[in-house]
Design a protein around this motif. Structure first.
Motif, PDB file in Angstrom:
ATOM      1  N   ARG A  61      -0.974   2.490 -10.110  1.00  0.00           N
ATOM      2  CA  ARG A  61      -0.025   2.152 -11.180  1.00  0.00           C
ATOM      3  C   ARG A  61      -0.754   2.091 -12.521  1.00  0.00           C
ATOM      4  O   ARG A  61      -1.884   1.591 -12.580  1.00  0.00           O
ATOM      5  CB  ARG A  61       0.644   0.803 -10.873  1.00  0.00           C
ATOM      6  N   SER A  98       0.025 -12.016  -6.719  1.00  0.00           N
ATOM      7  CA  SER A  98      -0.297 -11.788  -8.132  1.00  0.00           C
ATOM      8  C   SER A  98       0.408 -10.538  -8.643  1.00  0.00           C
ATOM      9  O   SER A  98       0.412  -9.509  -7.966  1.00  0.00           O
ATOM     10  CB  SER A  98      -1.810 -11.627  -8.307  1.00  0.00           C
ATOM     11  N   ALA A 105      -5.810   1.255   1.623  1.00  0.00           N
ATOM     12  CA  ALA A 105      -6.070   2.344   0.666  1.00  0.00           C
ATOM     13  C   ALA A 105      -5.722   1.930  -0.762  1.00  0.00           C
ATOM     14  O   ALA A 105      -6.400   2.336  -1.712  1.00  0.00           O
ATOM     15  CB  ALA A 105      -5.251   3.565   1.070  1.00  0.00           C
ATOM     16  N   GLY A 106      -4.667   1.088  -0.900  1.00  0.00           N
ATOM     17  CA  GLY A 106      -4.251   0.667  -2.240  1.00  0.00           C
ATOM     18  C   GLY A 106      -5.307  -0.211  -2.884  1.00  0.00           C
ATOM     19  O   GLY A 106      -5.694   0.002  -4.045  1.00  0.00           O
ATOM     20  N   SER A 107      -5.778  -1.198  -2.148  1.00  0.00           N
ATOM     21  CA  SER A 107      -6.800  -2.092  -2.707  1.00  0.00           C
ATOM     22  C   SER A 107      -8.055  -1.305  -3.067  1.00  0.00           C
ATOM     23  O   SER A 107      -8.651  -1.524  -4.128  1.00  0.00           O
ATOM     24  CB  SER A 107      -7.159  -3.189  -1.702  1.00  0.00           C
ATOM     25  N   SER A 143      -1.436  -6.589   0.744  1.00  0.00           N
ATOM     26  CA  SER A 143      -0.160  -7.158   0.293  1.00  0.00           C
ATOM     27  C   SER A 143       0.340  -8.286   1.199  1.00  0.00           C
ATOM     28  O   SER A 143       1.192  -9.059   0.801  1.00  0.00           O
ATOM     29  CB  SER A 143       0.891  -6.062   0.177  1.00  0.00           C
ATOM     30  N   ASN A 183      -4.468   7.113   3.803  1.00  0.00           N
ATOM     31  CA  ASN A 183      -5.625   6.652   4.581  1.00  0.00           C
ATOM     32  C   ASN A 183      -6.498   7.788   5.101  1.00  0.00           C
ATOM     33  O   ASN A 183      -6.034   8.902   5.311  1.00  0.00           O
ATOM     34  CB  ASN A 183      -5.126   5.820   5.770  1.00  0.00           C
ATOM     35  N   GLU A 211      -7.588   0.610  -6.287  1.00  0.00           N
ATOM     36  CA  GLU A 211      -7.570  -0.268  -7.466  1.00  0.00           C
ATOM     37  C   GLU A 211      -8.965  -0.852  -7.738  1.00  0.00           C
ATOM     38  O   GLU A 211      -9.350  -1.050  -8.889  1.00  0.00           O
ATOM     39  CB  GLU A 211      -6.519  -1.367  -7.257  1.00  0.00           C
ATOM     40  N   GLY A 240       0.808  -1.229   0.000  1.00  0.00           N
ATOM     41  CA  GLY A 240       0.000   0.000   0.000  1.00  0.00           C
ATOM     42  C   GLY A 240       0.834   1.268   0.000  1.00  0.00           C
ATOM     43  O   GLY A 240       0.364   2.341  -0.394  1.00  0.00           O
ATOM     44  N   HIS A 283      -7.406   2.508  11.013  1.00  0.00           N
ATOM     45  CA  HIS A 283      -7.551   3.318   9.794  1.00  0.00           C
ATOM     46  C   HIS A 283      -8.288   2.587   8.676  1.00  0.00           C
ATOM     47  O   HIS A 283      -8.927   3.215   7.838  1.00  0.00           O
ATOM     48  CB  HIS A 283      -6.179   3.828   9.302  1.00  0.00           C
ATOM     49  N   GLN A 284      -8.232   1.236   8.674  1.00  0.00           N
ATOM     50  CA  GLN A 284      -8.955   0.536   7.591  1.00  0.00           C
ATOM     51  C   GLN A 284     -10.470   0.695   7.748  1.00  0.00           C
ATOM     52  O   GLN A 284     -11.204   0.714   6.757  1.00  0.00           O
ATOM     53  CB  GLN A 284      -8.570  -0.951   7.573  1.00  0.00           C
TER      54      GLN A 284
HETATM   55  C1  LIG Z   1      -2.371  -4.201   7.330  1.00  0.00           C
HETATM   56  C2  LIG Z   1      -2.141  -2.753   7.023  1.00  0.00           C
HETATM   57  O1  LIG Z   1      -1.989  -1.955   7.931  1.00  0.00           O
HETATM   58  N1  LIG Z   1      -2.108  -2.461   5.720  1.00  0.00           N
HETATM   59  C3  LIG Z   1      -1.884  -1.076   5.278  1.00  0.00           C
HETATM   60  C4  LIG Z   1      -0.869  -1.040   4.109  1.00  0.00           C
HETATM   61  O2  LIG Z   1      -1.367  -1.657   2.967  1.00  0.00           O
HETATM   62  P1  LIG Z   1      -1.364  -3.118   2.394  1.00  0.00           P
HETATM   63  O3  LIG Z   1      -0.137  -3.352   1.630  1.00  0.00           O
HETATM   64  O4  LIG Z   1      -1.702  -4.086   3.450  1.00  0.00           O
HETATM   65  O5  LIG Z   1      -2.648  -3.072   1.440  1.00  0.00           O
HETATM   66  P2  LIG Z   1      -3.197  -2.100   0.334  1.00  0.00           P
HETATM   67  O6  LIG Z   1      -4.521  -2.643   0.061  1.00  0.00           O
HETATM   68  O7  LIG Z   1      -3.150  -0.656   0.689  1.00  0.00           O
HETATM   69  O8  LIG Z   1      -2.219  -2.289  -0.922  1.00  0.00           O
HETATM   70  C5  LIG Z   1      -1.887  -3.496  -1.460  1.00  0.00           C
HETATM   71  C6  LIG Z   1      -1.077  -3.239  -2.704  1.00  0.00           C
HETATM   72  O9  LIG Z   1      -0.314  -4.390  -2.998  1.00  0.00           O
HETATM   73  C7  LIG Z   1      -0.614  -4.842  -4.301  1.00  0.00           C
HETATM   74  N2  LIG Z   1      -0.581  -6.310  -4.350  1.00  0.00           N
HETATM   75  C8  LIG Z   1      -1.137  -7.023  -3.324  1.00  0.00           C
HETATM   76  C9  LIG Z   1      -1.125  -8.394  -3.367  1.00  0.00           C
HETATM   77  C10 LIG Z   1      -0.549  -9.033  -4.487  1.00  0.00           C
HETATM   78  O10 LIG Z   1      -0.510 -10.260  -4.598  1.00  0.00           O
HETATM   79  N3  LIG Z   1      -0.035  -8.275  -5.479  1.00  0.00           N
HETATM   80  C11 LIG Z   1      -0.021  -6.924  -5.447  1.00  0.00           C
HETATM   81  O11 LIG Z   1       0.446  -6.283  -6.379  1.00  0.00           O
HETATM   82  C12 LIG Z   1      -2.000  -4.318  -4.600  1.00  0.00           C
HETATM   83  O12 LIG Z   1      -2.206  -4.284  -5.989  1.00  0.00           O
HETATM   84  C13 LIG Z   1      -1.956  -2.957  -3.912  1.00  0.00           C
HETATM   85  O13 LIG Z   1      -1.339  -2.017  -4.749  1.00  0.00           O
HETATM   86  O14 LIG Z   1      -0.699   0.349   3.724  1.00  0.00           O
HETATM   87  C14 LIG Z   1      -1.878   0.970   3.236  1.00  0.00           C
HETATM   88  C15 LIG Z   1      -1.505   2.388   2.804  1.00  0.00           C
HETATM   89  O15 LIG Z   1      -1.071   3.148   3.866  1.00  0.00           O
HETATM   90  C16 LIG Z   1      -2.956   0.957   4.318  1.00  0.00           C
HETATM   91  O16 LIG Z   1      -4.145   1.499   3.806  1.00  0.00           O
HETATM   92  C17 LIG Z   1      -3.194  -0.487   4.763  1.00  0.00           C
HETATM   93  O17 LIG Z   1      -4.169  -0.516   5.772  1.00  0.00           O
END
Ligand SMILES: CC(=O)N[C@H]1[C@@H](OP(=O)(O)OP(=O)(O)OC[C@H]2O[C@@H](n3ccc(=O)[nH]c3=O)[C@H](O)[C@@H]2O)O[C@H](CO)[C@@H](O)[C@@H]1O
Length: 375
Positions: free
Chosen positions: A164, A250, A269-271, A194, A123, A274, A13, A294-295
Protein backbone atom coordinates in the motif's frame (compact mmCIF):
# COMPACT_ATOMS: atom_id res chain seq x y z
CA UNK A 1 -12.48 2.84 -18.28
CA UNK A 2 -12.26 -0.80 -17.23
CA UNK A 3 -14.18 -2.57 -14.46
CA UNK A 4 -12.24 -5.01 -12.28
CA UNK A 5 -13.45 -7.18 -9.39
CA UNK A 6 -10.74 -8.04 -6.87
CA UNK A 7 -11.14 -10.97 -4.45
CA UNK A 8 -8.73 -10.24 -1.65
CA UNK A 9 -10.21 -10.67 1.83
CA UNK A 10 -9.78 -13.29 4.52
CA UNK A 11 -6.42 -12.17 5.94
CA UNK A 12 -4.43 -8.94 5.90
CA UNK A 13 -1.84 -10.61 3.70
CA UNK A 14 -4.44 -11.07 0.94
CA UNK A 15 -6.37 -7.84 1.51
CA UNK A 16 -3.52 -5.30 1.72
CA UNK A 17 -2.14 -6.02 -1.80
CA UNK A 18 -5.70 -5.86 -3.19
CA UNK A 19 -6.05 -2.38 -1.71
CA UNK A 20 -2.64 -1.39 -3.12
CA UNK A 21 -3.56 -2.37 -6.69
CA UNK A 22 -7.11 -0.96 -6.43
CA UNK A 23 -5.76 2.42 -5.35
CA UNK A 24 -3.56 2.64 -8.45
CA UNK A 25 -6.34 1.48 -10.79
CA UNK A 26 -8.83 3.92 -9.28
CA UNK A 27 -6.36 6.83 -9.53
CA UNK A 28 -6.13 6.05 -13.24
CA UNK A 29 -9.91 6.24 -13.65
CA UNK A 30 -10.76 2.51 -13.57
CA UNK A 31 -13.53 1.05 -11.46
CA UNK A 32 -12.75 -1.57 -8.78
CA UNK A 33 -14.89 -3.61 -6.44
CA UNK A 34 -13.05 -5.46 -3.66
CA UNK A 35 -14.53 -8.66 -2.19
CA UNK A 36 -13.66 -9.07 1.47
CA UNK A 37 -14.71 -11.51 4.20
CA UNK A 38 -16.83 -10.94 7.31
CA UNK A 39 -13.74 -11.36 9.53
CA UNK A 40 -13.02 -8.64 12.09
CA UNK A 41 -9.54 -8.09 10.68
CA UNK A 42 -10.92 -7.26 7.21
CA UNK A 43 -13.27 -4.66 8.71
CA UNK A 44 -10.44 -3.10 10.74
CA UNK A 45 -8.11 -2.97 7.74
CA UNK A 46 -10.55 -1.36 5.30
CA UNK A 47 -11.75 1.31 7.75
CA UNK A 48 -9.42 4.00 6.44
CA UNK A 49 -10.05 3.32 2.74
CA UNK A 50 -13.50 4.87 2.41
CA UNK A 51 -12.59 5.99 -1.14
CA UNK A 52 -12.60 2.32 -2.26
CA UNK A 53 -15.63 0.12 -2.90
CA UNK A 54 -15.75 -3.02 -0.69
CA UNK A 55 -18.37 -5.75 -0.48
CA UNK A 56 -18.48 -8.42 2.25
CA UNK A 57 -19.02 -11.93 0.99
CA UNK A 58 -19.37 -15.25 2.86
CA UNK A 59 -16.77 -17.99 2.56
CA UNK A 60 -14.68 -20.31 4.66
CA UNK A 61 -11.19 -21.75 4.46
CA UNK A 62 -10.48 -25.38 3.49
CA UNK A 63 -9.49 -27.11 6.70
CA UNK A 64 -9.94 -29.86 9.24
CA UNK A 65 -11.94 -33.06 9.20
CA UNK A 66 -14.97 -34.29 7.29
CA UNK A 67 -17.50 -31.83 8.77
CA UNK A 68 -15.31 -28.79 8.05
CA UNK A 69 -14.62 -30.05 4.52
CA UNK A 70 -18.34 -30.47 3.84
CA UNK A 71 -18.96 -26.98 5.21
CA UNK A 72 -16.20 -25.69 2.91
CA UNK A 73 -17.81 -27.37 -0.11
CA UNK A 74 -21.21 -25.90 0.78
CA UNK A 75 -19.70 -22.44 1.11
CA UNK A 76 -17.85 -22.88 -2.20
CA UNK A 77 -21.10 -23.71 -3.98
CA UNK A 78 -22.91 -20.72 -2.48
CA UNK A 79 -19.94 -18.44 -3.25
CA UNK A 80 -19.99 -19.70 -6.87
CA UNK A 81 -23.68 -18.81 -7.32
CA UNK A 82 -23.27 -15.46 -5.54
CA UNK A 83 -20.29 -14.72 -7.84
CA UNK A 84 -22.36 -15.60 -10.92
CA UNK A 85 -25.04 -13.14 -9.86
CA UNK A 86 -22.43 -10.47 -9.20
CA UNK A 87 -20.74 -10.99 -12.58
CA UNK A 88 -24.13 -10.67 -14.30
CA UNK A 89 -24.93 -7.45 -12.44
CA UNK A 90 -21.48 -5.79 -12.61
CA UNK A 91 -20.25 -7.13 -15.95
CA UNK A 92 -16.50 -6.65 -15.18
CA UNK A 93 -13.73 -6.77 -17.78
CA UNK A 94 -11.50 -8.88 -15.56
CA UNK A 95 -11.27 -10.46 -12.11
CA UNK A 96 -8.11 -10.36 -10.00
CA UNK A 97 -7.70 -13.04 -7.32
CA UNK A 98 -5.24 -12.94 -4.45
CA UNK A 99 -5.67 -16.61 -3.51
CA UNK A 100 -7.37 -17.63 -0.26
CA UNK A 101 -10.90 -18.95 0.12
CA UNK A 102 -12.68 -15.95 -1.46
CA UNK A 103 -10.95 -16.57 -4.80
CA UNK A 104 -12.30 -19.99 -5.74
CA UNK A 105 -16.01 -19.28 -6.34
CA UNK A 106 -15.32 -16.06 -8.23
CA UNK A 107 -12.54 -17.63 -10.32
CA UNK A 108 -14.79 -20.50 -11.41
CA UNK A 109 -17.77 -18.26 -12.19
CA UNK A 110 -15.58 -15.82 -14.18
CA UNK A 111 -13.99 -18.60 -16.21
CA UNK A 112 -17.37 -20.06 -17.16
CA UNK A 113 -18.60 -16.60 -18.21
CA UNK A 114 -15.46 -16.05 -20.35
CA UNK A 115 -14.12 -13.21 -18.17
CA UNK A 116 -10.30 -13.17 -17.91
CA UNK A 117 -8.86 -14.21 -14.56
CA UNK A 118 -5.60 -12.83 -13.16
CA UNK A 119 -4.09 -14.52 -10.11
CA UNK A 120 -1.56 -13.23 -7.58
CA UNK A 121 0.44 -15.61 -5.38
CA UNK A 122 2.26 -13.85 -2.56
CA UNK A 123 4.16 -16.78 -1.08
CA UNK A 124 7.29 -18.67 -2.06
CA UNK A 125 5.27 -21.88 -1.66
CA UNK A 126 2.03 -21.47 -3.68
CA UNK A 127 -1.20 -22.19 -1.77
CA UNK A 128 -4.00 -24.70 -2.46
CA UNK A 129 -6.42 -22.13 -3.91
CA UNK A 130 -3.76 -20.91 -6.32
CA UNK A 131 -2.85 -24.45 -7.37
CA UNK A 132 -6.54 -25.04 -8.17
CA UNK A 133 -7.22 -21.75 -9.96
CA UNK A 134 -3.97 -21.57 -11.94
CA UNK A 135 -5.55 -23.50 -14.83
CA UNK A 136 -8.35 -20.92 -15.10
CA UNK A 137 -6.00 -17.94 -15.25
CA UNK A 138 -4.90 -15.80 -18.14
CA UNK A 139 -2.19 -14.26 -15.99
CA UNK A 140 -0.33 -15.47 -12.88
CA UNK A 141 1.83 -13.12 -10.77
CA UNK A 142 4.47 -14.98 -8.74
CA UNK A 143 7.27 -14.05 -6.32
CA UNK A 144 10.76 -14.04 -7.86
CA UNK A 145 12.17 -17.48 -8.50
CA UNK A 146 8.91 -19.34 -7.78
CA UNK A 147 7.70 -21.94 -10.26
CA UNK A 148 4.11 -23.11 -10.71
CA UNK A 149 3.83 -26.34 -12.68
CA UNK A 150 1.27 -26.40 -15.50
CA UNK A 151 1.25 -22.64 -16.14
CA UNK A 152 2.73 -21.65 -19.52
CA UNK A 153 5.69 -19.25 -19.09
CA UNK A 154 3.98 -16.56 -21.22
CA UNK A 155 1.20 -16.32 -18.60
CA UNK A 156 3.63 -15.66 -15.71
CA UNK A 157 4.89 -12.27 -14.50
CA UNK A 158 7.33 -11.70 -11.65
CA UNK A 159 6.07 -8.31 -10.42
CA UNK A 160 6.46 -8.74 -6.65
CA UNK A 161 4.07 -8.00 -3.77
CA UNK A 162 2.03 -4.78 -4.05
CA UNK A 163 2.57 -2.68 -0.92
CA UNK A 164 0.00 0.00 0.00
CA UNK A 165 1.36 3.44 -0.92
CA UNK A 166 0.96 4.79 2.63
CA UNK A 167 3.52 2.22 3.88
CA UNK A 168 6.83 3.95 3.46
CA UNK A 169 10.16 4.30 5.15
CA UNK A 170 10.13 7.13 7.71
CA UNK A 171 12.78 8.57 10.02
CA UNK A 172 12.74 6.74 13.35
CA UNK A 173 12.28 9.90 15.43
CA UNK A 174 9.29 10.97 13.30
CA UNK A 175 7.72 7.51 13.54
CA UNK A 176 8.15 7.46 17.37
CA UNK A 177 6.46 10.86 17.56
CA UNK A 178 3.48 9.76 15.44
CA UNK A 179 3.17 6.55 17.49
CA UNK A 180 3.37 8.65 20.69
CA UNK A 181 6.15 6.54 22.21
CA UNK A 182 9.38 7.49 24.01
CA UNK A 183 12.43 5.37 23.16
CA UNK A 184 15.45 6.09 25.39
CA UNK A 185 17.76 3.68 23.55
CA UNK A 186 16.68 0.94 21.07
CA UNK A 187 13.26 -0.21 19.88
CA UNK A 188 12.22 -3.78 19.11
CA UNK A 189 8.96 -4.13 17.13
CA UNK A 190 6.98 -7.39 17.28
CA UNK A 191 4.56 -8.29 14.46
CA UNK A 192 2.29 -11.33 14.41
CA UNK A 193 0.73 -10.79 10.97
CA UNK A 194 -2.90 -9.74 10.73
CA UNK A 195 -4.09 -12.28 13.33
CA UNK A 196 -1.29 -11.68 15.85
CA UNK A 197 1.00 -14.42 17.20
CA UNK A 198 0.26 -15.71 20.69
CA UNK A 199 3.71 -17.28 21.02
CA UNK A 200 5.42 -13.94 20.29
CA UNK A 201 3.04 -12.03 22.59
CA UNK A 202 3.90 -14.43 25.44
CA UNK A 203 7.59 -14.12 24.67
CA UNK A 204 7.32 -10.34 25.09
CA UNK A 205 5.60 -10.50 28.48
CA UNK A 206 8.05 -13.12 29.78
CA UNK A 207 11.22 -11.49 28.49
CA UNK A 208 10.61 -7.75 28.67
CA UNK A 209 12.44 -7.33 32.00
CA UNK A 210 15.65 -8.73 30.45
CA UNK A 211 15.22 -6.63 27.31
CA UNK A 212 14.64 -3.46 29.35
CA UNK A 213 17.84 -4.09 31.32
CA UNK A 214 19.68 -4.23 27.99
CA UNK A 215 18.10 -0.86 27.01
CA UNK A 216 15.51 -2.28 24.60
CA UNK A 217 11.97 -0.84 24.45
CA UNK A 218 9.22 -2.86 22.76
CA UNK A 219 6.24 -2.09 20.50
CA UNK A 220 4.11 -5.19 19.94
CA UNK A 221 1.10 -5.53 17.61
CA UNK A 222 -0.68 -8.38 19.43
CA UNK A 223 -3.61 -9.10 17.06
CA UNK A 224 -7.31 -8.30 17.43
CA UNK A 225 -8.88 -10.11 20.37
CA UNK A 226 -5.51 -11.17 21.82
CA UNK A 227 -5.16 -8.28 24.31
CA UNK A 228 -6.28 -4.75 24.95
CA UNK A 229 -3.93 -1.80 24.45
CA UNK A 230 -1.55 -1.48 27.40
CA UNK A 231 1.90 -0.30 28.44
CA UNK A 232 4.33 -2.21 30.67
CA UNK A 233 7.03 -0.24 32.52
CA UNK A 234 10.45 -1.50 33.65
CA UNK A 235 13.48 0.29 35.06
CA UNK A 236 16.35 0.11 32.59
CA UNK A 237 20.06 1.01 32.76
CA UNK A 238 20.72 4.23 34.72
CA UNK A 239 17.21 4.12 36.22
CA UNK A 240 15.47 5.15 32.97
CA UNK A 241 11.84 4.19 32.35
CA UNK A 242 11.69 1.61 29.54
CA UNK A 243 8.31 0.66 28.11
CA UNK A 244 6.65 -2.17 26.20
CA UNK A 245 3.63 -0.85 24.28
CA UNK A 246 1.04 -3.47 23.31
CA UNK A 247 -1.62 -2.62 20.69
CA UNK A 248 -4.15 -5.13 19.28
CA UNK A 249 -4.23 -3.53 15.83
CA UNK A 250 -2.43 -0.72 14.04
CA UNK A 251 -3.55 1.40 11.12
CA UNK A 252 -0.02 2.89 10.93
CA UNK A 253 2.11 -0.07 9.89
CA UNK A 254 4.57 2.12 7.93
CA UNK A 255 5.40 4.03 11.12
CA UNK A 256 5.38 0.92 13.32
CA UNK A 257 7.99 -0.83 11.14
CA UNK A 258 10.05 2.31 10.43
CA UNK A 259 10.21 3.00 14.18
CA UNK A 260 12.16 -0.21 14.77
CA UNK A 261 15.87 -0.82 15.18
CA UNK A 262 14.96 -4.47 14.82
CA UNK A 263 11.70 -6.31 14.01
CA UNK A 264 10.69 -9.78 15.20
CA UNK A 265 7.89 -11.01 12.95
CA UNK A 266 5.93 -13.91 11.57
CA UNK A 267 6.92 -14.56 7.95
CA UNK A 268 3.73 -13.63 6.11
CA UNK A 269 4.40 -12.28 2.63
CA UNK A 270 2.72 -8.96 3.51
CA UNK A 271 4.82 -8.31 6.59
CA UNK A 272 8.01 -9.22 4.73
CA UNK A 273 7.19 -6.87 1.81
CA UNK A 274 6.49 -4.02 4.27
CA UNK A 275 9.66 -4.82 6.26
CA UNK A 276 11.56 -4.48 2.97
CA UNK A 277 9.78 -1.22 2.09
CA UNK A 278 10.59 0.27 5.52
CA UNK A 279 14.19 -1.07 5.48
CA UNK A 280 13.87 -2.87 8.84
CA UNK A 281 16.33 -5.62 9.80
CA UNK A 282 14.37 -8.56 11.15
CA UNK A 283 14.29 -11.94 12.82
CA UNK A 284 11.52 -13.96 11.14
CA UNK A 285 9.77 -16.72 13.08
CA UNK A 286 7.56 -18.61 10.59
CA UNK A 287 4.13 -19.70 11.83
CA UNK A 288 4.80 -23.48 12.02
CA UNK A 289 1.22 -24.48 11.11
CA UNK A 290 0.87 -22.30 7.98
CA UNK A 291 -0.39 -24.28 4.96
CA UNK A 292 2.41 -26.28 3.30
CA UNK A 293 4.83 -24.51 5.66
CA UNK A 294 4.81 -21.54 3.26
CA UNK A 295 6.01 -19.07 5.91
CA UNK A 296 9.21 -21.08 6.27
CA UNK A 297 9.77 -20.77 2.50
CA UNK A 298 9.15 -16.99 2.71
CA UNK A 299 11.55 -16.54 5.63
CA UNK A 300 14.22 -18.71 4.03
CA UNK A 301 14.14 -16.62 0.83
CA UNK A 302 14.47 -13.42 2.91
CA UNK A 303 17.41 -14.85 4.86
CA UNK A 304 19.09 -16.07 1.66
CA UNK A 305 18.87 -12.50 0.30
CA UNK A 306 20.91 -11.40 3.33
CA UNK A 307 18.05 -9.20 4.57
CA UNK A 308 17.28 -10.84 7.92
CA UNK A 309 17.49 -13.97 10.06
CA UNK A 310 15.19 -17.02 10.21
CA UNK A 311 14.56 -18.50 13.64
CA UNK A 312 12.25 -21.55 13.85
CA UNK A 313 9.60 -21.36 16.56
CA UNK A 314 11.03 -24.44 18.34
CA UNK A 315 14.13 -22.29 19.02
CA UNK A 316 12.15 -19.48 20.66
CA UNK A 317 14.26 -19.96 23.82
CA UNK A 318 17.19 -18.48 21.90
CA UNK A 319 15.26 -15.38 20.80
CA UNK A 320 16.18 -13.08 23.71
CA UNK A 321 19.91 -13.69 23.30
CA UNK A 322 19.60 -13.37 19.50
CA UNK A 323 17.73 -10.05 19.81
CA UNK A 324 20.21 -8.56 22.27
CA UNK A 325 23.17 -9.62 20.12
CA UNK A 326 21.73 -8.41 16.80
CA UNK A 327 20.30 -5.17 18.18
CA UNK A 328 23.78 -3.84 19.00
CA UNK A 329 25.59 -5.27 15.95
CA UNK A 330 25.65 -2.13 13.80
CA UNK A 331 27.77 -3.77 11.10
CA UNK A 332 25.28 -6.61 10.48
CA UNK A 333 22.24 -4.32 10.75
CA UNK A 334 23.87 -2.06 8.14
CA UNK A 335 24.42 -5.04 5.82
CA UNK A 336 20.76 -6.07 6.19
CA UNK A 337 19.62 -2.52 5.43
CA UNK A 338 21.61 -2.25 2.21
CA UNK A 339 20.26 -5.64 1.06
CA UNK A 340 16.71 -4.55 1.95
CA UNK A 341 17.14 -1.47 -0.24
CA UNK A 342 18.28 -3.67 -3.13
CA UNK A 343 15.23 -5.95 -2.72
CA UNK A 344 12.61 -3.20 -2.78
CA UNK A 345 10.32 -3.21 -5.80
CA UNK A 346 8.57 0.12 -5.59
CA UNK A 347 6.75 -0.42 -8.84
CA UNK A 348 4.88 -3.67 -8.07
CA UNK A 349 1.35 -2.14 -7.79
CA UNK A 350 1.93 0.01 -10.89
CA UNK A 351 3.26 -2.86 -12.98
CA UNK A 352 0.35 -5.10 -12.03
CA UNK A 353 -2.14 -2.29 -12.73
CA UNK A 354 -0.50 -1.59 -16.15
CA UNK A 355 -0.67 -5.27 -17.03
CA UNK A 356 -4.33 -5.63 -15.94
CA UNK A 357 -5.32 -2.59 -18.01
CA UNK A 358 -3.51 -4.09 -21.01
CA UNK A 359 -5.42 -7.38 -20.53
CA UNK A 360 -8.73 -5.48 -20.33
CA UNK A 361 -7.86 -3.50 -23.48
CA UNK A 362 -6.92 -6.68 -25.37
CA UNK A 363 -10.28 -8.20 -24.42
CA UNK A 364 -12.22 -5.11 -25.59
CA UNK A 365 -10.39 -5.17 -28.94
CA UNK A 366 -11.04 -8.92 -29.37
CA UNK A 367 -14.75 -8.43 -28.49
CA UNK A 368 -15.07 -5.52 -30.94
CA UNK A 369 -13.46 -7.60 -33.71
CA UNK A 370 -15.81 -10.49 -32.96
CA UNK A 371 -18.79 -8.15 -33.19
CA UNK A 372 -17.52 -6.73 -36.50
CA UNK A 373 -17.23 -10.23 -37.96
CA UNK A 374 -20.79 -11.08 -36.88
CA UNK A 375 -22.37 -7.87 -38.31
C1 LIG B 1 -1.17 -17.35 9.27
C2 LIG B 1 -1.11 -17.27 7.78
O1 LIG B 1 -1.25 -18.27 7.11
N1 LIG B 1 -0.93 -16.03 7.30
C3 LIG B 1 -0.86 -15.80 5.85
C4 LIG B 1 -1.70 -14.56 5.46
O2 LIG B 1 -1.16 -13.39 5.99
P1 LIG B 1 -1.33 -12.59 7.32
O3 LIG B 1 -2.47 -11.67 7.22
O4 LIG B 1 -1.30 -13.50 8.48
O5 LIG B 1 0.06 -11.79 7.38
P2 LIG B 1 0.90 -10.92 6.37
O6 LIG B 1 2.14 -10.70 7.10
O7 LIG B 1 1.04 -11.50 5.01
O8 LIG B 1 0.07 -9.56 6.20
C5 LIG B 1 -0.38 -8.80 7.23
C6 LIG B 1 -0.97 -7.53 6.66
O9 LIG B 1 -1.86 -6.98 7.59
C7 LIG B 1 -1.48 -5.66 7.90
N2 LIG B 1 -1.74 -5.36 9.31
C8 LIG B 1 -1.45 -6.31 10.26
C9 LIG B 1 -1.68 -6.04 11.58
C10 LIG B 1 -2.21 -4.78 11.94
O10 LIG B 1 -2.43 -4.46 13.11
N3 LIG B 1 -2.45 -3.88 10.96
C11 LIG B 1 -2.25 -4.13 9.65
O11 LIG B 1 -2.48 -3.27 8.81
C12 LIG B 1 0.01 -5.59 7.60
O12 LIG B 1 0.39 -4.26 7.41
C13 LIG B 1 0.10 -6.49 6.37
O13 LIG B 1 -0.24 -5.76 5.22
O14 LIG B 1 -1.58 -14.39 4.02
C14 LIG B 1 -0.26 -14.14 3.56
C15 LIG B 1 -0.34 -13.91 2.05
O15 LIG B 1 -0.78 -15.03 1.39
C16 LIG B 1 0.65 -15.31 3.93
O16 LIG B 1 1.97 -15.02 3.55
C17 LIG B 1 0.58 -15.53 5.44
O17 LIG B 1 1.40 -16.62 5.79
Amino acid sequence: MSKIIIACGGTGGHLAPGIAVAEVLQERGHECLLLISHKQVDSALVEKYSHLDFIKTPGRAFSGGLVQRLAFLASLVSSFFASRRMLRERDPDLVLLFGGFLSLGLGLAAQIKGIPVALHEANCQPGKAVRLIKHLSTRVYLPDGVRLRGVPPECIRYFGYPVRKEIKHALKADAWKRLKIKVPNKLLVILGGSQGATALNHWVTHNFEKLAKAGISVYCVTGLGNSSASTIHEIGKGGVDVTATLVPFSGQMGDVISAADLVVSRAGAGSIAEIIRCRAPSILIPYPYAADNHQHANALAHEQHGAGVLLPQDQLNDLTAEVIELMFNDWLLGKFKSNLERLDRFESSERIADDLIALCDARSIANAQKLERVT
